[in-house]
Write an enzyme that holds these catalytic residues in place. Sequence first.
Site, PDB file in Angstrom:
ATOM      1  N   SER A 160      44.298  28.072  28.838  1.00 11.89           N
ATOM      2  CA  SER A 160      44.648  26.806  29.479  1.00 11.89           C
ATOM      3  C   SER A 160      44.176  26.774  30.922  1.00 11.89           C
ATOM      4  O   SER A 160      44.129  27.811  31.603  1.00 11.89           O
ATOM      5  CB  SER A 160      46.169  26.616  29.444  1.00 11.89           C
ATOM      6  OG  SER A 160      46.593  25.581  30.299  1.00 11.89           O
ATOM      7  N   GLU A 211      45.899  25.903  33.155  1.00 18.40           N
ATOM      8  CA  GLU A 211      47.057  26.313  33.945  1.00 18.40           C
ATOM      9  C   GLU A 211      46.933  27.742  34.468  1.00 18.40           C
ATOM     10  O   GLU A 211      47.662  28.125  35.379  1.00 18.40           O
ATOM     11  CB  GLU A 211      48.335  26.176  33.120  1.00 18.40           C
ATOM     12  CG  GLU A 211      48.777  24.738  32.872  1.00 18.40           C
ATOM     13  CD  GLU A 211      49.387  24.086  34.110  1.00 18.40           C
ATOM     14  OE1 GLU A 211      49.905  24.818  34.971  1.00 18.40           O
ATOM     15  OE2 GLU A 211      49.337  22.853  34.206  1.00 18.40           O
ATOM     16  N   TYR A 218      54.363  28.788  32.115  1.00 21.48           N
ATOM     17  CA  TYR A 218      53.362  28.557  31.067  1.00 21.48           C
ATOM     18  C   TYR A 218      52.021  29.152  31.479  1.00 21.48           C
ATOM     19  O   TYR A 218      51.369  29.857  30.707  1.00 21.48           O
ATOM     20  CB  TYR A 218      53.234  27.055  30.828  1.00 21.48           C
ATOM     21  CG  TYR A 218      52.185  26.648  29.810  1.00 21.48           C
ATOM     22  CD1 TYR A 218      52.502  26.604  28.456  1.00 21.48           C
ATOM     23  CD2 TYR A 218      50.899  26.283  30.195  1.00 21.48           C
ATOM     24  CE1 TYR A 218      51.554  26.212  27.513  1.00 21.48           C
ATOM     25  CE2 TYR A 218      49.957  25.903  29.269  1.00 21.48           C
ATOM     26  CZ  TYR A 218      50.283  25.866  27.930  1.00 21.48           C
ATOM     27  OH  TYR A 218      49.340  25.488  26.996  1.00 21.48           O
TER      28      TYR A 218
END
Length: 341
Positions: free
Chosen positions: A136, A138, A160
Site C-alpha cells: 500500500s 500507506e 495500517y
Amino acid sequence: MTTAPARDGVRSTRTAFITGVTGQDGSYLAEQLASAGWRVHGMVRAEDASPPQDLHAGVTLHDGDLSNAPRLSRLVEEIQPDTIFNLGGTSSVAASWKKPYETSVSTGAASIALLEAAWLLQERTGNEVRFLQASSAEIFGNATQVPQNERTPVSPITPYGAAKAFAHHAVGTYRARGLFACSAILYNHESLRRPASFVTRRITLGVAAIALGLKDRLSLGNLDAVRDFGWAPDYVDALARIATAEQADDFVVATGVSHSVRDFAEAAFSAAGISDGLSRVDTDPRFRRPVDASEMRGDPGKISATLGWKATTSFDGIVQTMVEHDIEVVRNSGLAALPAD
C-alpha cells in the site's frame, strides 16, 4: 492478462491461492484468473463462508483466518498453489486505528506465515511457488517526495501502514532467500464493489441519496486529503502481470494523478446533476483520522516500462460510473444502502 506457461514443464494449468478473495480486489482477481484458465482457491473466515454474489462460481473456498499461522501453512500444503496472492487483512486505515494489534497480525505478521509456507512447499516439491503481496501507498507515510516511487523511503504513520511496511520488508527478505516474491504498492483504487465504509463509496452513495431526495446533507472527514484514485479492475490486472513477470520485483501501481476528497465529492455531485453539491457537505470530526498523510501520488513509470501496464479509466470516469451505479442501488434499497453515521 495471459496465463503464464508452466514453469516446471509439467503442469499446464496454474493454481492460485488468494487470501481476501471476497473483498473488492480478491473478487476481481479471482474472476480474471478463472477466466484465463487458472484453478482458483480462496480463503474466507468460517463465519463468512457464504460467497458474495460477485464472486466467480469457479472459486474453491477454504475456511481460515490470517491470525492462525498453522492453518495458513496447512492450506498452502493442501492446495499446493503455483502462486499465492496475499490480499487479506484489515481493509482500511480507519479500521486499523480502532484495532491496531489485530491489524499488525492480519495485515503484517500473516505475510511471514504465508511466505514461509510458500518457501517450504517450493523446497519440498522442487516446483517454483510465487508470492504476491498487496502492499500500500500507506507504507510511505507523509512522504515529502511527490510523486512516490519504488525508491521512496518507507516511513509509515498509521497502524495500517506499519503493518503493510512489515509485510513489504518480509517480501524482500524472502526474495533474497530465493523465493519469487513481489510487492504491488497499490494506491487508492475504487470500484462498484468498494465497501460503503470507504470515503469514496460514502460519497457516491450519499450523493445518490441526495439526488433522489432521500437526504439533504453529506457528512465527511478531511476534505483536503489528496489521493491518487484508480480503478480496481485495472489494479487487479497489474497484480496478475506482476505475479507472472519474468523477474520478481516491487512495483508502484498508480495513475500518477492526484485529487482531493473535496474534488471527488464535487465530481460526484456534478455526475448526479447537482450544481451546489459542496454547499451540502458537512465536515464531521468523527470521520477524521488521528494522523493522515496530506498527499499520496504514485509514479507508475516502472510498471509501465517493465510490464506495459497503465491505468485505463479516468478520474471523472470512475466517479461517473460509481454515481450512476449507486443511484440505482439507493433507488432499489433506499437509505439501508448507506453506511451508518
